[in-house]
Design an enzyme around this catalytic site. Structure first.
Site, PDB file in Angstrom:
ATOM      1  N   ASP A  98       0.875  -1.169   0.000  1.00 17.26           N
ATOM      2  CA  ASP A  98       0.000   0.000   0.000  1.00 17.26           C
ATOM      3  C   ASP A  98       0.913   1.219   0.000  1.00 17.26           C
ATOM      4  O   ASP A  98       1.823   1.296   0.821  1.00 17.26           O
ATOM      5  CB  ASP A  98      -0.870  -0.025   1.261  1.00 17.26           C
ATOM      6  CG  ASP A  98      -2.148   0.759   1.086  1.00 17.26           C
ATOM      7  OD1 ASP A  98      -2.324   1.371   0.018  1.00 17.26           O
ATOM      8  OD2 ASP A  98      -2.968   0.751   2.019  1.00 17.26           O
ATOM      9  N   LYS A 627      -4.041  -2.140  24.397  1.00 21.46           N
ATOM     10  CA  LYS A 627      -3.455  -2.076  23.070  1.00 21.46           C
ATOM     11  C   LYS A 627      -1.941  -2.203  23.185  1.00 21.46           C
ATOM     12  O   LYS A 627      -1.349  -1.673  24.112  1.00 21.46           O
ATOM     13  CB  LYS A 627      -3.772  -0.712  22.451  1.00 21.46           C
ATOM     14  CG  LYS A 627      -4.769  -0.788  21.328  1.00 21.46           C
ATOM     15  CD  LYS A 627      -4.851   0.554  20.624  1.00 21.46           C
ATOM     16  CE  LYS A 627      -5.665   0.420  19.364  1.00 21.46           C
ATOM     17  NZ  LYS A 627      -5.914   1.681  18.715  1.00 21.46           N
TER      18      LYS A 627
END
Ligand SMILES: [Zn+2]
Ligand SMILES: [Zn+2]
Length: 971
Positions: A98, A627
């Protein structure tokens, strides 16, 4: 400060590589040298003309190093193709990168020391884009090192890149296809924008960025022109929109009231208008007086004094005569606020609707970068929702507005609120609702088709289909695909400067034919330079130029199915074979993004679904459930883990967890360590034990033995094989891998342990049967392990394969299913359960397990002689009897004869000797002498059983002294 890359290298060099890691690296070298991956694609499972199993990769960014999420995806994306390869399919695995969008643009802005659109335009788009081109692959070498190291086979050399001319040209083609079908349109509407990035965001991007924040709401006073001293009260949570106010809105059927209240300062009686239902909330304990009640329709048309005069006095303002009046509309509720809404049509979707309906003046007092325009003289240049270093900075401008209102006697009340507010997913700036022009893909128009195509998709786990994915698809709205950014694919529309003419180009050739220019790149800095004459202007005055917008980067990744192949300009046949693709995998958040945008583009262009099978994973969290965060340092570096425990242990740990079923996994080093120790440690031990004896008698591998233990382990293996196969056919990686640990446990602590005497014994035929069976099991197990733990599978295969076998386990074919004799398994399970109970009874009797006992009687029907032998061996008893009707489950005969006592002593002696050997660090099979202190009785026993002892302990020379029993190995 060192960058990530340097830090990684530093950490790497700190870890000493384990045996397991070095073993894997050797195998990696072997694969590279022998081109095993390439061979496995050319001739999977030895097939000459293989059918294809199609797969493509969701592209990651190379602007950072791989994190656990990438590792997780890689494990999944590697296991399925390896399995399918063994099933005889050709599975190409093109890597992808990407390259576009905000992540890299933000990095480059920092790199160049600039911020915002103006800065970028000042330094020039060419320079900006060139820097993006330079920076995008900064970490490619780290990826190219880590991806193979974790055992992922992917063709990184021929990776597609979303910034390649070919890839971008396919997108142009798809854009034109959709445009020609009437599925792309332009519209002015209220969108969420990021004022820092100065671009619109799509529905999924906005959804991603909601955070709970504190804010200030105000109730402002709007004085009626014809009834001075009477104020309409309106409530808003966005005080900064008040200078853009052009109307007030009430509900036609809602009950309103005029309420009298004494002003606390002047004692003057003031009248307020609010919804009747809201009176108590608005006025609280104040002494108020309800003067009159009426429906909202009564208020319609009343004019009020604007709070600010920046626009109200502008005579050139279109529809000015309709502004600053009360209107009725049906989106008003009297459940909160004052039951009266302040209308700023440029900043709210409903406001905009009303504005269109009744032709309100259009006032946009804030620019796209989120600053008040110069005409808003009191606040000109202020950022309306600033993102500062402190968590309350976003309220700074609202506070200024409130101060101004208070100062000018236009503030009725202010209040602190907490609400969920969207932020930019990339730069965390609070988003604004903003009226802007944008191009859309008409998703809602094709939704019924998209829902139909989606029926053919198989989801793992299944609940995603109707849940997360299905719901998102049902609620999907038109997709805003234009961005006012720079480093991205361009929207291929050219427009005339003078008339309405507009042309869309679907290829480089089409553009060349019209403009005479052949471009080698479709980025903004190149194609914006192309202009040509309009064909439709009467006098030929108009010049065609590209519209400035670029494409949402999700248009890139959503185009992977066709653009990675440069379809339709190349690879037509291959594309037709590949669509819809058999398999893809990503984390569950991609239900709103990558999975979704592929489905929309492929659905819109090709009228089908893009993919047939999806594995949806959860997220890898830190061990504390939070996280994973670099700054919290709450997780171990992936390379550290690999160097310590090997990639296979990580793979099995992850693949056997719930994370392959869209649930989160709290990543714990301990979990990986356990897999390394229990699964691979024991497997290697089993092999090494086999290796000790493998040359003692000539043998192949075979499953023909009739020995009860051999028959049992073969059936056990078949059952595992069938379970793994079924799970893999269903794309259930956790089910496929969960049985390995228990199998190796059975193999190691039951089969091999119980077969030990057979390996060592004199019965050549039985020894051969045991070795042949062991080899058969290990060789087959290598294949079973291959998709999931490719390194250890290869290691085991290399050691157990037959002559004529392929050089790599990854070139073998998956075994076919075999019937399992369940009775063999259940009988052995019964035996083991009885043994466990009998061992408990033995422990209670006070005799240690090395002391042979005369007999045991078990409450059970008779077993075969072979199983009786197994029981007798394990329990160390001479005889086993069965008594189905007995009261107790286990009966032990604990009377000891001299012979039994002597044997017990012998066992103790053997044990002490083996321990001494081990402590002396002798290798298995290495003969040695020993100095032995012992009683005369013990010396007698040793002399009596000397041959047996030597055979079992490899001690062949005894030097006795009198004393308590001590063995000292002579090296
Ligand atoms: Zn932003
Ligand atoms: Zn024209």
């Amino acid at each position: 400060m060192p960058n990530d890359k340097e830090q990684n290298k530093e950490q790497e060099s700190q870890v000493e590589k384990s045996v397991i890691a070095l073993r894997e690296e050797k195998i990696l070298d072997f694969w590279n040298k022998e081109k095993i991956f390439e061979q496995s694609i050319e001739k999977p499972a030895g097939k000459e003309n293989p059918e294809e199993f199609t797969f493509y990769d969701g592209p990651p960014f190379a602007t950072g190093t791989p994190h656990y999420g990438h590792l997780l995806q890689s494990f999944v994306k590697d296991a399925i193709p390896r399995y399918k390869t063994m099933r005889g399919y050709k599975v190409k695995r093109q890597w992808g990168w990407d390259c576009h969008g905000l992540p890299i643009e933000n990095i480059v802005e920092k790199e160049l020391g600039i911020s915002g659109r103006d800065d970028i335009q000042k330094i020039g788009i060419k320079k900006f884009n060139d820097t993006c081109r330079d920076k995008i692959f900064e970490y490619v070498d780290v990826w190219e090192q880590i991806v193979p190291r974790i055992g992922r086979w992917a063709d990184m050399e021929n990776a597609y890149k979303t910034m390649d001319k070919d890839f971008m040209e396919s997108e142009w083609w798809a854009f034109k296809q959709l445009f020609d079908k009437g599925l792309i349109y332009e519209s002015h509407r209220i969108m969420h924008i990021c004022p820092r990035c100065e671009t619109t965001l799509s529905q999924s991007e906005v959804t991603e960025g909601y955070k709970d924040i504190k804010d200030l709401s105000v109730t402002a006073k709007f004085e009626l022109i014809d009834e001075l001293g009477t104020f309409v009260l309106a409530w808003t949570t966005t005080p900064w929109t008040l200078p853009g106010n052009v109307a007030l809105a009430v509900g036609a059927d809602i009950d309103y009231a005029t309420v009298e209240l004494a002003d606390s300062e002047s004692d003057n009686i003031i009248k307020y208008i609010v919804a009747k239902k809201r009176i108590e909330d608005v006025f609280g304990d104040s002494e108020y007086n309800i003067v009159s009640e009426y429906k909202g329709t009564e208020l319609v048309g009343k004019a009020y004094k604007p709070l600010f005069d920046y626009y109200a006095n502008d005579k050139s303002l279109e529809n000015r005569e309709n502004g600053w009046k009360v209107y009725a509309t049906d989106f008003i509720s009297d459940e909160d606020g004052t039951g009266i809404a302040h209308e700023a049509p440029a900043f709210g979707a409903e406001d905009m609707e009303l504005a269109k309906e009744v032709s309100l003046p259009f006032v946009q007092h804030v620019d796209m970068s989120g600053h008040f325009k110069p005409e808003v003289t009191d606040f000109a240049g202020l950022n309306v929702k600033p993102k500062g270093d402190n968590k309350d900075d976003h309220m700074a401008t609202d506070i200024e507005i409130i101060k101004w209102l208070a100062h000018n006697d236009k503030l009725f009340a202010k209040q602190k609120i907490e609400h969920s507010y969207p932020h930019c997913w990339r730069c965390a700036t609070p988003l604004l609702n903003y009226a802007t022009g944008s191009w859309f893909v008409a998703v809602e128009k094709m939704k019924s088709d998209l829902l139909k195509y989606a029926e053919d998709i198989n989801w793992t786990p299944n609940h995603i289909k109707k849940g997360r994915w299905g719901k998102w698809l049902e609620g999907a709205r038109d997709w805003s695909i234009s961005r006012s950014r720079f480093w991205a694919n361009t929207i291929p529309i050219w427009r005339c400067s003078e008339c309405d003419n507009q042309e869309v180009f679907g290829s480089i050739a089409e553009l060349k034919e019209r403009s005479g220019v052949e471009v080698a790149d479709l980025h903004k800095d190149i194609v914006d330079e192309i202009h040509f004459d309009c064909k439709t202007c009467k006098d030929g005055e108009g010049k065609m130029s590209r519209i400035p917008d670029v494409l949402d980067t999700w248009f890139n990744s959503g185009s992977v199915p066709f653009a990675a192949l440069h379809y339709p300009f190349e690879n037509k046949e291959e594309f037709n074979k590949r669509m819809p693709v058999d398999f893809i995998a990503e984390a569950q958040d991609q239900c709103r993004t990558w999975f979704y945008y592929q489905h929309v583009l492929v659905g819109g262009v090709f009228n089908t679904h893009a993919f047939s099978n999806v594995i949806t994973t959860g997220f890898m969290m830190a061990e504390d459930g939070k996280k994973m965060s670099k700054s919290l340092n709450n997780y171990p570096d992936p390379m550290y883990m690999i160097d310590k425990y090997g990639a296979d242990a990580m793979r099995i740990y992850v693949l056997s967890s719930q994370v392959v079923k869209a649930d989160n996994l709290d990543f714990a080093e301990k979990g990986v360590m356990e897999v390394a120790r229990k699964l691979f440690g024991r497997l290697v031990n089993v092999y090494e034990f086999y290796e000790l004896y493998k040359d003692s008698v000539e043998h192949k591998d075979s499953s023909n033995s009739k020995h009860v233990l051999d028959v049992w382990i073969i059936n056990r293996l078949r059952k595992l094989h069938n379970e793994v196969t079924e799970a893999m056919e269903n794309y259930e990686l956790d089910k496929a891998t969960r049985g390995f640990d228990e199998f190796v446990d059975d193999l190691s602590t039951w089969y091999v342990r119980r077969s030990r005497d057979r390996y060592k014994g004199d019965d050549e035929a039985d020894k051969k049967a045991a070795l042949e069976t062991t080899r058969f099991v290990l060789r087959k197990f290598a294949k079973l392990l291959a998709p999931f733990a490719p390194f250890h599978a290869e290691w085991l295969w290399e050691r157990t394969r037959r002559e004529g076998d392929t050089e790599s386990v990854h070139l073998t074919n998956w075994c076919s299913l075999h019937e399992v004799d369940e009775s063999v398994l259940s009988e052995m399970a019964d035996v083991r359960a009885l043994i466990s109970k009998a061992l408990d009874a033995r422990k209670e009797s006070g005799f240690n397990v090395r002391q042979p006992l005369a007999s045991v009687t078990l409450r059970h029907r008779e077993f075969s002689q072979e199983l009786k032998d197994v029981i007798a061996d394990e329990l160390n008893v001479r005889d086993v009897y069965f008594e189905p009707e007995m009261d107790a489950e286990v009966g032990l005969d604990t009377e000891l004869t001299d012979e039994l006592i002597e044997e017990g002593k012998l066992r103790d002696i053997l044990r002490t000797m083996q321990k001494a050997r081990k402590e002396a660090g002798l290798k298995a099979g290495e003969y040695t002498g020993a100095k032995i202190a012992a009683s005369s009785e013990e010396q007698e026993i040793i002399k009596k059983f000397e041959t047996d002892i030597t055979k079992q302990t490899f001690i062949n020379n005894f030097d006795f002294t009198e004393g308590d029993f001590v063995v000292e190995i002579l090296k």
